[in-house]
Design a protein around this motif. Structure first.
Motif: not given
Ligand SMILES: Nc1ncnc2c1ncn2[C@@H]1O[C@H](COP(=O)(O)OP(=O)(O)OP(=O)(O)O)[C@@H](O)[C@H]1O
Ligand SMILES: [Mg+2]
Lengths: 253, 266
Positions: A132, B101-105, A29-30, A130, A32-33
């Motif tokens: 993910v 967390y959901p905001l980060d993702m 998804e992202k 969520m 950098w994470i």
């Protein structure tokens, strides 16, 4: 994977394992994470294993040297063979296979219980809901981190083991310093190092992916997490030994 | 609004959910009630797509969830907030990090905005001074509230709660129930709640479906439930002495507005 009630069960598990891997290696998804997660795993799976690797390396190196000295205790056999034998067993087998068997116990049980606990406490469901990709999020960074850091651990283990062997051999008056070092250098093939590093890459992948698999599909309570963690260690160890045989056939024979 | 049409779910031959159809309404607290093991959690997880259903349709405001492609499914998932039975907080992250967390993702906010938004949600569920603590360091009620804050942080259209009151004392349970109802009305979410707590039923049961052995055995509101004519439902509600008395002395309690139709419903 070997402990199955029937052939069908084995097929089911192997199929599910590869499915999970496919899910784990889809686009993150992202970005950098994921980079951050890889660094965290390098620390937890690699750096935090330095202690145990140092200890077993010293003792393995020392033991190999003593054994080599005892079995070559004849005036007809040159002493430098002690160094040569130590190098060969450390490089070819010990620093890759034995080290990874130990890491299968340490790292594998850790991964399986971490992911298994997340499964039974519905944290994995929470990630999924969520939006993910939980498999990618939890598994991919571990596989990448282990495949990155394990080769460095192997190289380190080689040096420490040979130093341990030097200590045991030279200070124990089994071999002279010059003979031991000469033995270490004789008939050196770079390919032996490459061979052992290739093996380590396969083992790193096996330990992390197999352990993640057992954690990810844990179902039930805390007892099941314990079972998943046992299965993870036993089965990754067996796969490591089988791969060791196959890769040796393929690369050395 | 979520429409459920004839859904069924089984696990390796064992039928858990059978032919359930209903409508969960927007801006209301919709309850799924039933005994332990009746299949409430499985139903809830099937609704949100954590379990793949064998048959039937689930429509989120007309969008047929089970028929959607992976990418569109994911978009609906971002409109869903869910609170799990045990809270399901990430135990290696602090309360604040959990909510962020959901905001980060998924958000494009910068760190300051994310912290602000997370704090706003924590305030909304009346949690303060615990943001730097870890889930294991706070009480069960606080964990539930953190989970609620995390569920609402992305402004969901649909909210799901699996036993939000389990493990809480009656007073805290009431606070959580009220909070859920307020949030539902404030943001106009379609809220679905699993419960086996009769207090919650009487408190927030705007629409109730009763599950018996995986099938829908009754549907109605809290106003209909005391005098329903479904045998299994009566066995379920009046299992406790308290509710037997409630039924017997219905007249004595009739000044309690909770058991009477609201003014606006008349
Ligand atoms: N993943 C699964 N695999 C197999 N069986 C399952 C699975 N999940 C649930 N079940 C079975 O489905 C049935 C219903 O379980 P469920 O968790 O939905 O009950 P519940 O109504 O939520 O109960 P409780 O109030 O105790 O939470 C149980 O018999 C359970 O064993
Ligand atoms: Mg349940």
């Amino acid at each position: 994977m070997y402990i199955t009630n029937s052939g069908m069960n084995l097929f089911f598990e192997v199929g599910r394992y590869f499915n999970l891997l496919a899910k784990a290696f889809s686009k993150p998804e992202k970005f950098w994470i994921y980079i951050k997660l890889v660094f965290k795993e390098i620390d937890e799976l690699g750096i935090q294993s330095l202690g145990i690797i140092t200890v077993i390396s010293i003792f393995m190196g020392a033991t190999v040297v003593i054994q080599a000295a005892l079995s070559t205790d004849s005036p007809l056999i040159p002493k430098y063979l002690i160094g040569f034998t130590a190098r060969q067993s450390v490089v070819l087998e010990f620093a890759s296979t034995l080290m990874c068997l130990i890491l299968a116990g340490k790292v594998g049980s850790r991964i399986a219980s971490e992911i298994g606990t997340m499964r039974i406490t519905e944290q994995i469901d929470a990630l999924e809901i969520m939006g993910v990709n939980s498999a990618a999020y939890l598994i991919m960074p571990k596989i990448i981190a282990a495949m990155f850091i394990f080769p460095f651990l192997t190289v380190l283990a080689i040096f420490i083991a040979l130093a341990g062997g030097y200590a045991a051999g030279v200070f124990g008056n089994l071999v002279t310093s010059a003979d031991y070092i000469y033995g270490l250098q004789i008939q050196f093939r770079t390919f032996d190092i490459i061979y052992t590093l290739i093996k380590v890459e396969f083992f790193a992948f096996t330990i992390t992916s197999v352990s993640s698999y057992y954690g990810y599909y844990a179902y039930g309570g805390a007892l099941e997490v314990g079972r998943a963690s046992t299965k993870a260690v036993v089965n990754s160890s067996i796969i490591i030994l089988v791969l060791d045989y196959l890769l040796t056939q393929l690369l050395l024979a | 609004m979520i429409e459920v049409v004839n859904i069924s779910k089984s696990f390796s031959g064992k039928q858990v959910i059978q032919n359930i159809s209903t409508v969960f309404e927007k801006g209301k607290t919709n309850l799924i009630i039933g005994q332990s093991g009746s299949g409430k959690t499985v139903l809830l997880k099937s609704l949100v797509g954590l379990h793949e259903i064998d048959e039937g349709e689930i429509k989120f405001d007309g969008r047929n969830y089970s028929k959607l492609k992976f990418r569109d499914k994911k978009n609906i998932r971002k409109e869903i907030g869910m609170v799990f039975q045990g809270g399901a907080l990430f135990d290696s992250a602090t309360i604040l990090e959990n909510v962020m967390y959901p905001l980060d993702m998924f958000s494009a906010m910068n760190r300051k905005e994310k912290i602000e938004r997370a704090r706003f949600c924590l305030n909304r569920v009346n949690l303060s001074n615990v943001e730097q603590l870890y889930p294991a360091e706070v009480s069960g009620g606080m964990q539930k509230r953190t989970a609620i804050a995390r569920a609402i942080v992305l402004n969901p259209k649909y909210l799901f709660f699996d036993e939000p009151n389990s493990g809480l004392d009656p007073q805290t349970a009431l606070v959580i129930d009220k909070l859920i109802k307020e949030i539902t009305e404030e943001y106009g979410t379609t809220t679905v709640i699993n419960t086996h707590d009769m207090n919650s039923v009487m408190e927030i049961g705007e629409k109730i479906i009763f599950i018996y052995q995986g099938e829908k055995a009754w549907e109605g509101t809290k106003h209909d439930i005391i005098n329903n004519d479904c045998q299994e439902l009566n066995d379920f509600i009046f299992a406790s002495e308290l509710f037997k008395k409630v039924k017997k002395n219905f007249s004595i309690l009739s000044d309690d507005k909770r058991f009477m139709p609201d003014e606006k419903d008349k």
